[in-house]
Motif scaffolding. Sequence first.
Motif, PDB file in Angstrom:
ATOM      1  N   SER A   1       3.399  -2.811   1.386  1.00 49.91           N
ATOM      2  CA  SER A   1       4.473  -3.629   1.940  1.00 49.91           C
ATOM      3  C   SER A   1       4.866  -4.695   0.926  1.00 49.91           C
ATOM      4  O   SER A   1       4.038  -5.143   0.133  1.00 49.91           O
ATOM      5  CB  SER A   1       4.020  -4.296   3.238  1.00 49.91           C
ATOM      6  OG  SER A   1       3.690  -3.327   4.207  1.00 49.91           O
TER       7      SER A   1
ATOM      8  N   LEU B   1       6.672  -8.467   0.146  1.00 56.03           N
ATOM      9  CA  LEU B   1       7.182  -9.764   0.573  1.00 56.03           C
ATOM     10  C   LEU B   1       7.966 -10.360  -0.584  1.00 56.03           C
ATOM     11  O   LEU B   1       7.412 -10.549  -1.683  1.00 56.03           O
ATOM     12  CB  LEU B   1       6.042 -10.712   0.959  1.00 56.03           C
ATOM     13  CG  LEU B   1       5.031 -10.233   2.016  1.00 56.03           C
ATOM     14  CD1 LEU B   1       4.040 -11.341   2.332  1.00 56.03           C
ATOM     15  CD2 LEU B   1       5.743  -9.786   3.281  1.00 56.03           C
TER      16      LEU B   1
ATOM     17  N   MET C   1      16.230  -6.990   1.006  1.00 56.90           N
ATOM     18  CA  MET C   1      15.896  -6.145   2.146  1.00 56.90           C
ATOM     19  C   MET C   1      16.350  -4.703   1.920  1.00 56.90           C
ATOM     20  O   MET C   1      15.637  -3.756   2.248  1.00 56.90           O
ATOM     21  CB  MET C   1      16.516  -6.704   3.427  1.00 56.90           C
ATOM     22  CG  MET C   1      15.951  -8.048   3.856  1.00 56.90           C
ATOM     23  SD  MET C   1      14.163  -7.986   4.190  1.00 56.90           S
ATOM     24  CE  MET C   1      13.891  -9.613   4.883  1.00 56.90           C
TER      25      MET C   1
ATOM     26  N   GLN D   1      10.005  -6.141   3.154  1.00 53.56           N
ATOM     27  CA  GLN D   1       9.843  -6.257   4.612  1.00 53.56           C
ATOM     28  C   GLN D   1      10.095  -7.681   5.092  1.00 53.56           C
ATOM     29  O   GLN D   1      10.503  -7.889   6.234  1.00 53.56           O
ATOM     30  CB  GLN D   1       8.436  -5.836   5.031  1.00 53.56           C
ATOM     31  CG  GLN D   1       8.249  -4.337   5.223  1.00 53.56           C
ATOM     32  CD  GLN D   1       8.040  -3.623   3.906  1.00 53.56           C
ATOM     33  OE1 GLN D   1       7.262  -4.070   3.077  1.00 53.56           O
ATOM     34  NE2 GLN D   1       8.738  -2.527   3.697  1.00 53.56           N
ATOM     35  N   GLU D   2       9.814  -8.678   4.225  1.00 56.19           N
ATOM     36  CA  GLU D   2       9.976 -10.075   4.600  1.00 56.19           C
ATOM     37  C   GLU D   2      10.602 -10.841   3.436  1.00 56.19           C
ATOM     38  O   GLU D   2      10.382 -10.495   2.267  1.00 56.19           O
ATOM     39  CB  GLU D   2       8.616 -10.704   4.944  1.00 56.19           C
ATOM     40  CG  GLU D   2       7.942 -10.119   6.173  1.00 56.19           C
ATOM     41  CD  GLU D   2       8.603 -10.572   7.470  1.00 56.19           C
ATOM     42  OE1 GLU D   2       9.250 -11.651   7.458  1.00 56.19           O
ATOM     43  OE2 GLU D   2       8.485  -9.861   8.477  1.00 56.19           O
TER      44      GLU D   2
ATOM     45  N   LEU E   1      10.715 -14.844   2.190  1.00 58.87           N
ATOM     46  CA  LEU E   1      10.121 -16.154   2.445  1.00 58.87           C
ATOM     47  C   LEU E   1      10.636 -17.179   1.441  1.00 58.87           C
ATOM     48  O   LEU E   1      11.036 -16.834   0.332  1.00 58.87           O
ATOM     49  CB  LEU E   1       8.590 -16.072   2.374  1.00 58.87           C
ATOM     50  CG  LEU E   1       7.936 -15.045   3.305  1.00 58.87           C
ATOM     51  CD1 LEU E   1       6.455 -14.939   3.035  1.00 58.87           C
ATOM     52  CD2 LEU E   1       8.184 -15.425   4.765  1.00 58.87           C
TER      53      LEU E   1
ATOM     54  N   ASP F   1       4.367 -19.970   7.527  1.00 59.83           N
ATOM     55  CA  ASP F   1       5.343 -18.897   7.319  1.00 59.83           C
ATOM     56  C   ASP F   1       4.677 -17.647   6.759  1.00 59.83           C
ATOM     57  O   ASP F   1       5.020 -16.517   7.147  1.00 59.83           O
ATOM     58  CB  ASP F   1       6.438 -19.365   6.354  1.00 59.83           C
ATOM     59  CG  ASP F   1       7.374 -20.375   6.989  1.00 59.83           C
ATOM     60  OD1 ASP F   1       7.348 -20.495   8.232  1.00 59.83           O
ATOM     61  OD2 ASP F   1       8.116 -21.051   6.248  1.00 59.83           O
TER      62      ASP F   1
ATOM     63  N   ALA G   1       4.408 -13.964   8.565  1.00 59.83           N
ATOM     64  CA  ALA G   1       4.906 -12.768   7.885  1.00 59.83           C
ATOM     65  C   ALA G   1       3.847 -11.681   7.843  1.00 59.83           C
ATOM     66  O   ALA G   1       4.145 -10.495   8.046  1.00 59.83           O
ATOM     67  CB  ALA G   1       5.376 -13.123   6.474  1.00 59.83           C
TER      68      ALA G   1
ATOM     69  N   ARG H   1       3.663  -9.985  11.182  1.00 61.03           N
ATOM     70  CA  ARG H   1       4.785  -9.070  11.406  1.00 61.03           C
ATOM     71  C   ARG H   1       4.610  -7.773  10.627  1.00 61.03           C
ATOM     72  O   ARG H   1       4.910  -6.678  11.124  1.00 61.03           O
ATOM     73  CB  ARG H   1       6.104  -9.754  11.030  1.00 61.03           C
ATOM     74  CG  ARG H   1       6.530 -10.842  12.000  1.00 61.03           C
ATOM     75  CD  ARG H   1       7.970 -11.268  11.754  1.00 61.03           C
ATOM     76  NE  ARG H   1       8.129 -11.937  10.471  1.00 61.03           N
ATOM     77  CZ  ARG H   1       8.032 -13.255  10.294  1.00 61.03           C
ATOM     78  NH1 ARG H   1       7.752 -14.040  11.323  1.00 61.03           N
ATOM     79  NH2 ARG H   1       8.214 -13.790   9.095  1.00 61.03           N
ATOM     80  N   VAL H   2       4.107  -7.890   9.409  1.00 57.39           N
ATOM     81  CA  VAL H   2       3.860  -6.695   8.600  1.00 57.39           C
ATOM     82  C   VAL H   2       2.782  -5.837   9.245  1.00 57.39           C
ATOM     83  O   VAL H   2       2.876  -4.607   9.296  1.00 57.39           O
ATOM     84  CB  VAL H   2       3.474  -7.084   7.158  1.00 57.39           C
ATOM     85  CG1 VAL H   2       2.950  -5.873   6.392  1.00 57.39           C
ATOM     86  CG2 VAL H   2       4.672  -7.679   6.430  1.00 57.39           C
TER      87      VAL H   2
ATOM     88  N   SER I   1       4.099  -3.996  12.195  1.00 57.18           N
ATOM     89  CA  SER I   1       5.066  -2.962  11.827  1.00 57.18           C
ATOM     90  C   SER I   1       4.376  -1.670  11.437  1.00 57.18           C
ATOM     91  O   SER I   1       5.012  -0.623  11.304  1.00 57.18           O
ATOM     92  CB  SER I   1       5.942  -3.438  10.671  1.00 57.18           C
ATOM     93  OG  SER I   1       5.211  -3.472   9.452  1.00 57.18           O
TER      94      SER I   1
END
Length: 401
Positions: A80, A82, A97, A102-103, A105, A113, A117, A120-121, A124
């Motif tokens: 993933s 970031l 994106m 995926q995020e 920041l 934060d 994140a 959320r990852v 997912s």
Amino acid sequence: MKRVIRLAVVDPNDVTRAQLKNLLLGVDTVWLEAECSRYEFFMDVAMQTQPDIALVTLDSNQAAALDTIAKLRQQVPACSVLAVSSSQEGSLILQAMRNGAQEFLSIPLSLEDFMMALERVRHSGQSGSDEDEVRDSQVITVAGVNGGVGSTCVAVNLACVLAHNPKNSVALIDLDLALGDADVWLDIIPDYTIQDVAENISRIDYSLLKRSLTKHDSGLFLLPRPVNLDNTFHLGAEELRRVVALLKATFTHLIIDVSKSYNNMEMAAIGMSNHVMLVTQMDLPCLRNVVRLIQYFDTLESIGDKLQVVLNRFGLSDNQISYNKALDTIGREVFWKIPNDYATMVESRNNGVPLIMQAPKAKLTRSYVEMAEKISEGEVSTEKESSGGKKTVFRFLSRNK
């Protein structure tokens, strides 16, 4: 439950890269697998280390960073991404994106934060396997309250029982740096020790640490104490934390066998543990030390609740203090009672073969198996005999019958 996430960072800016590293070092569920100061080299780093998450800063060269994100998604799809930037331009966020982040920041990156994140990852399903997401790595420190109570015996045999379950991957660290003998209990002559790891701690990574471990026939991996007594060798608490963090990313269970010194290094191990097993026997000096240690640990934040008193060689003789008297002295429930079976234990020790392999059907071995099940909260399966309704040795022992 959470596992340790392996993360790699690319940031050509030394200042922001250092800030990111400092933030990551404060998160015990994250292992900084690699860092890179050049976008053009990061793909080689990612291909080599296969991190769970790549953190890519965009500010030094947006075009190169966005290209790196796209290549990561194509060539390391399990990783993933970031994206991190001080810019909040909508077009930049959209392009990051589209390229596969995926995020997105903001710099300076806040811990809140970053943790949100990560969650959320995780949810997912794009960082690690489902099994990794469900299973946590348990750290179990085994500490004796006095010399000769059998703490190493408990650590070695518990570790081997856990390792015998094919669903588990288990490592044992011998932190008795002077007189540890876990290697003797396992009849192992190691190529590397914890001293080799400590001397290379600044460049230790996933593969180097794995090569430093010695695998036993039971499936257990051992990181033994130094071969020679060396007063110049020192393993600090921070160095130990780095080793434990990396092992947690690799193994489902980590057993740490400590000495009786309770120094800063060993207290660091205790602080990182999910379970702290105080091994004692039922005599007055041992029980006195149990009380002293419990009183001390209760003054330390988040340690007292981890303590689990284990009575070793229970039923040794009629001259021992009674069990009820021992409970009154300790002032808390006993987590486990390991029965006395001196003959079986001595044979196992002298042969350098753990109980799970030496005497899989012995009452003593069954006690270790049941203790492992309780610690693992049902991860070690049990089954009942089809006739008579009696419990058998656990399912994963059936191949030894």
